[in-house]
Design a protein around this motif. Structure first.
Motif, PDB file in Angstrom:
ATOM      1  N   VAL A 137      15.147  -7.576   3.445  1.00  0.00           N
ATOM      2  CA  VAL A 137      16.433  -7.376   4.118  1.00  0.00           C
ATOM      3  C   VAL A 137      17.462  -8.394   3.658  1.00  0.00           C
ATOM      4  CG1 VAL A 137      17.550  -7.505   6.351  1.00  0.00           C
ATOM      5  CG2 VAL A 137      15.454  -6.243   6.111  1.00  0.00           C
ATOM      6  N   ALA A 192      14.335  -0.343   3.837  1.00  0.00           N
ATOM      7  CA  ALA A 192      13.504   0.394   4.792  1.00  0.00           C
ATOM      8  C   ALA A 192      12.256   0.935   4.106  1.00  0.00           C
ATOM      9  CB  ALA A 192      14.307   1.532   5.408  1.00  0.00           C
ATOM     10  N   VAL A 233       9.822  -1.851   3.403  1.00  0.00           N
ATOM     11  CA  VAL A 233       9.024  -2.241   4.564  1.00  0.00           C
ATOM     12  C   VAL A 233       7.907  -1.226   4.791  1.00  0.00           C
ATOM     13  CG1 VAL A 233       9.080  -2.518   7.057  1.00  0.00           C
ATOM     14  CG2 VAL A 233      10.843  -3.554   5.674  1.00  0.00           C
ATOM     15  N   TRP A 289       4.038  -5.400  12.935  1.00  0.00           N
ATOM     16  CA  TRP A 289       5.365  -5.028  13.462  1.00  0.00           C
ATOM     17  C   TRP A 289       5.891  -6.050  14.448  1.00  0.00           C
ATOM     18  CZ3 TRP A 289       7.898  -1.807  10.715  1.00  0.00           C
ATOM     19  CH2 TRP A 289       7.270  -0.742  10.068  1.00  0.00           C
ATOM     20  N   MET A 310       7.162  -9.168  12.884  1.00  0.00           N
ATOM     21  CA  MET A 310       8.399  -8.841  12.169  1.00  0.00           C
ATOM     22  C   MET A 310       9.551  -8.755  13.154  1.00  0.00           C
ATOM     23  SD  MET A 310       9.160  -5.438   9.993  1.00  0.00           S
ATOM     24  CE  MET A 310       7.601  -5.362   9.262  1.00  0.00           C
ATOM     25  N   GLN A 311       9.325  -8.054  14.269  1.00  0.00           N
ATOM     26  CA  GLN A 311      10.406  -7.887  15.239  1.00  0.00           C
ATOM     27  C   GLN A 311      10.781  -9.205  15.891  1.00  0.00           C
ATOM     28  OE1 GLN A 311       8.737  -4.819  17.609  1.00  0.00           O
ATOM     29  NE2 GLN A 311       9.343  -3.228  16.180  1.00  0.00           N
ATOM     30  N   ALA A 312       9.798 -10.106  16.004  1.00  0.00           N
ATOM     31  CA  ALA A 312      10.107 -11.388  16.634  1.00  0.00           C
ATOM     32  C   ALA A 312      10.958 -12.263  15.727  1.00  0.00           C
ATOM     33  CB  ALA A 312       8.813 -12.108  16.997  1.00  0.00           C
ATOM     34  N   LYS A 313      10.783 -12.131  14.419  1.00  0.00           N
ATOM     35  CA  LYS A 313      11.431 -13.063  13.503  1.00  0.00           C
ATOM     36  C   LYS A 313      12.698 -12.528  12.867  1.00  0.00           C
ATOM     37  CE  LYS A 313       8.929 -16.719  13.678  1.00  0.00           C
ATOM     38  NZ  LYS A 313       7.607 -16.827  13.117  1.00  0.00           N
ATOM     39  N   VAL A 314      12.812 -11.202  12.707  1.00  0.00           N
ATOM     40  CA  VAL A 314      13.982 -10.655  12.037  1.00  0.00           C
ATOM     41  C   VAL A 314      15.077 -10.446  13.065  1.00  0.00           C
ATOM     42  CG1 VAL A 314      14.872  -8.772  10.642  1.00  0.00           C
ATOM     43  CG2 VAL A 314      12.539  -9.536  10.336  1.00  0.00           C
ATOM     44  N   ASP A 315      16.246 -11.007  12.786  1.00  0.00           N
ATOM     45  CA  ASP A 315      17.348 -10.917  13.740  1.00  0.00           C
ATOM     46  C   ASP A 315      18.375  -9.903  13.248  1.00  0.00           C
ATOM     47  OD1 ASP A 315      18.518 -12.288  16.184  1.00  0.00           O
ATOM     48  OD2 ASP A 315      20.194 -12.288  14.783  1.00  0.00           O
ATOM     49  N   LEU A 316      18.921  -9.152  14.199  1.00  0.00           N
ATOM     50  CA  LEU A 316      19.853  -8.093  13.804  1.00  0.00           C
ATOM     51  C   LEU A 316      21.100  -8.672  13.138  1.00  0.00           C
ATOM     52  CD1 LEU A 316      20.411  -5.023  13.934  1.00  0.00           C
ATOM     53  CD2 LEU A 316      21.726  -5.493  15.983  1.00  0.00           C
ATOM     54  N   ILE A 331      19.906  -8.644   9.228  1.00  0.00           N
ATOM     55  CA  ILE A 331      20.232  -7.288   8.795  1.00  0.00           C
ATOM     56  C   ILE A 331      21.722  -7.144   8.532  1.00  0.00           C
ATOM     57  CG2 ILE A 331      20.214  -4.879   9.506  1.00  0.00           C
ATOM     58  CD1 ILE A 331      17.525  -5.366  10.703  1.00  0.00           C
ATOM     59  N   ALA A 375      18.013   4.816   7.582  1.00  0.00           N
ATOM     60  CA  ALA A 375      17.347   3.597   7.129  1.00  0.00           C
ATOM     61  C   ALA A 375      17.914   2.384   7.850  1.00  0.00           C
ATOM     62  CB  ALA A 375      17.525   3.438   5.617  1.00  0.00           C
ATOM     63  N   MET A 414      16.595   2.384  11.294  1.00  0.00           N
ATOM     64  CA  MET A 414      15.199   1.954  11.328  1.00  0.00           C
ATOM     65  C   MET A 414      15.108   0.441  11.190  1.00  0.00           C
ATOM     66  SD  MET A 414      12.329   2.084   8.517  1.00  0.00           S
ATOM     67  CE  MET A 414      11.050   0.876   8.749  1.00  0.00           C
ATOM     68  N   LEU A 415      15.920  -0.115  10.275  1.00  0.00           N
ATOM     69  CA  LEU A 415      15.912  -1.571  10.115  1.00  0.00           C
ATOM     70  C   LEU A 415      16.308  -2.240  11.425  1.00  0.00           C
ATOM     71  CD1 LEU A 415      17.492  -2.120   6.602  1.00  0.00           C
ATOM     72  CD2 LEU A 415      15.135  -2.411   7.273  1.00  0.00           C
ATOM     73  N   LYS A 418      13.400  -0.958  14.345  1.00  0.00           N
ATOM     74  CA  LYS A 418      11.967  -1.161  14.138  1.00  0.00           C
ATOM     75  C   LYS A 418      11.683  -2.532  13.533  1.00  0.00           C
ATOM     76  CE  LYS A 418       7.828   0.864  13.960  1.00  0.00           C
ATOM     77  NZ  LYS A 418       7.096   1.239  15.136  1.00  0.00           N
ATOM     78  N   VAL A 419      12.547  -2.958  12.617  1.00  0.00           N
ATOM     79  CA  VAL A 419      12.276  -4.209  11.909  1.00  0.00           C
ATOM     80  C   VAL A 419      12.811  -5.406  12.676  1.00  0.00           C
ATOM     81  CG1 VAL A 419      12.683  -5.477   9.779  1.00  0.00           C
ATOM     82  CG2 VAL A 419      12.188  -3.060   9.697  1.00  0.00           C
ATOM     83  N   SER A 420      14.022  -5.278  13.227  1.00  0.00           N
ATOM     84  CA  SER A 420      14.574  -6.430  13.926  1.00  0.00           C
ATOM     85  C   SER A 420      14.223  -6.344  15.401  1.00  0.00           C
ATOM     86  CB  SER A 420      16.079  -6.507  13.736  1.00  0.00           C
ATOM     87  OG  SER A 420      16.720  -5.742  14.712  1.00  0.00           O
ATOM     88  N   ASN A 421      14.766  -7.262  16.157  1.00  0.00           N
ATOM     89  CA  ASN A 421      14.349  -7.414  17.542  1.00  0.00           C
ATOM     90  C   ASN A 421      15.157  -6.572  18.507  1.00  0.00           C
ATOM     91  OD1 ASN A 421      16.679  -8.713  17.066  1.00  0.00           O
ATOM     92  ND2 ASN A 421      15.741 -10.732  17.066  1.00  0.00           N
ATOM     93  N   ARG A 463      13.275 -14.660  27.231  1.00  0.00           N
ATOM     94  CA  ARG A 463      13.518 -15.518  26.081  1.00  0.00           C
ATOM     95  C   ARG A 463      14.377 -16.702  26.491  1.00  0.00           C
ATOM     96  NH1 ARG A 463      12.059 -13.757  21.300  1.00  0.00           N
ATOM     97  NH2 ARG A 463      11.603 -11.564  21.035  1.00  0.00           N
TER      98      ARG A 463
END
Lengths: 258, 156
Positions: free
Chosen positions: A94, A162, A165, A184, A187-193, A197, B20, B23-24, B27-30, B67
């Motif tokens: 990403v 995508a 991944v 997953w 990944m979700q815990a560490k990747v920030d929107l 992204i 895509a 999905m990023l 699914k990929v981010s938080n 959190r």
């Protein structure tokens, strides 16, 4: 004395090109508002730079993700940290590989085609013909191509990431036996929107602008001979690849330094 | 019609690209896991928060229930003030819940563990958790250990 003159000549012409390139971009950008009324021109360009690059980008993304997964697993398993495989694959795709590799592929696949197309239009005097008919080739020919490139690039980069991944998931979880949930959830815990992204998307927009700008400028500025067009096409690929890599460093330093 | 297939092709391309991106994002981010809206916030004061960061998990019985939303420093008491965003469905934390900072694994990231107390009343929005335990700083423990070993040697 001679080589001093040579150096001066080279420097002057380089700066002249740079200036011409900037003026050119400015004039093309002035044509952007018109494109809203004639959006079908952009759609045609989205087809030729976007849809036709789709297969290349998708296959490349999947394989890059799969290879990352294989390589990352070998390193991580020594530390018992193979659950972090998802983080490794997702973050590197990403943040870096998605925008950069897809921009490099885009430069080779679409940028060279744009240069050759516009260069040949110039060589066969189609551009001059349009000017005779009071049609501004910058607005009619160049502007839709530039906008098409800027719009297509982030979509292609997102697809690349995508699919990378997903490819990494199949190799990591399917082949190497990494835990499905951990892949997953970590990944979700560490990747920030926002941090990851969104910055990736910004990068790919910048790369899209840089690559397409260089491509259309090289085409428009070409020496109107077969040799000139071939040189311009080569220069497009070389310069835009270098520009992407250089810009990537600058953007990364700005975005992820904090 | 060529024009039609072309437009459909572009439509598919744009849809794929947006899918895509979606999905990023999901699914990929938080974004999918984060449902902070509607939750409530708690504060806790620590002498030392160690490596705790904003967005670190807040857990109870090992389950993530929120959190860390903000970390600040109190200039008067020289304490760290951490705010936790707790998800709305976990609204039955007793008043005398205690908070400690733990480390996941030996060198893993730090998180807040909540331990329920026995009181009948529950914590509400912006309440403060009174009982806190600071992060364990590995260097301090090693330092203390070496120091005690050294003083043992002197006694003999």
């Amino acid at each position: 004395m001679d080589w001093l003159q040579l150096l001066g000549h080279a420097g002057l012409s380089a700066f002249q090109r740079l200036g011409r390139g900037n003026l050119f971009l400015f004039q093309v950008l002035l044509g952007f508002p018109d494109l809203i009324r004639r959006f079908h021109l952009v759609v045609v360009q989205l087809w030729s730079v976007g849809v036709r690059s789709l297969l290349l980008i998708m296959v490349a993304g999947t394989f890059v993700g799969m290879v990352m997964s294989l390589q990352g697993y070998n390193t991580l398993v020594d530390f018992g940290a193979e659950d972090s495989l998802g983080v490794l694959v997702a973050l590197s795709l990403v943040r870096e590989l998605g925008p950069v590799v897809s921009a490099l592929l885009f430069a080779g696949r679409a940028g060279s085609a744009l240069t050759a197309e516009i260069g040949l239009m110039k060589a066969t005097e189609q551009l001059a013909g349009m000017e005779m008919m009071a049609v501004d080739p910058l607005r009619r020919i160049v502007a839709p191509r530039l906008l098409g490139g800027i719009l297509a690039m982030p979509l292609l980069a997102a697809l690349f990431s995508a699919l990378g991944v997903i490819g990494g998931y199949f190799v990591g979880v399917g082949l190497l036996g990494v835990d499905d949930g951990a892949f997953w959830s970590q990944m979700q815990a560490k990747v920030d929107l926002n941090d990851d992204i969104l910055n990736g998307v910004i990068k790919s927009v910048v790369f899209g602008l840089a690559v397409t700008w260089i491509a259309v400028f090289e085409g428009y500025d070409t020496v109107p001979t077969s040799e000139g067009v071939s040189r311009a096409t080569t220069r497009t690929v070389v310069h835009s690849s270098l520009a992407v890599l250089g810009l990537d460093f600058v953007l990364t330093a700005l975005m992820f330094n904090g | 019609m060529h024009n039609r297939t072309l437009e459909i092709g572009v439509g598919v391309f744009v849809a794929l690209g947006l899918a895509a991106l979606l999905m990023l994002a999901m699914k990929v981010s938080n974004l999918g896991a984060l449902s902070a809206d509607g939750g409530y916030e708690l504060t806790a004061r620590f002498d030392n928060i160690g490596g705790l960061k904003v967005r670190s998990p807040v857990t109870m019985a090992g389950v993530r229930i929120g959190r860390v939303s903000e970390i600040s420093f109190d200039n008067e008491t020289y304490e760290a003030v951490a705010r936790f965003a707790i998800e709305p469905q976990y609204n039955r934390l007793p008043k005398d819940t205690s908070a400690s900072i733990f480390t996941a694994g030996l060198l893993g990231e730090q998180y807040v563990g909540l331990e329920p107390g026995g009181e009948e009343a529950f914590l509400g929005a912006d309440d403060e958790i009174r009982m806190t335990q600071s992060a364990v700083v590995l260097e301090q423990i090693i330092g203390q250990f070496l120091y005690s070993k050294a003083s043992e040697g002197e006694d003999k």
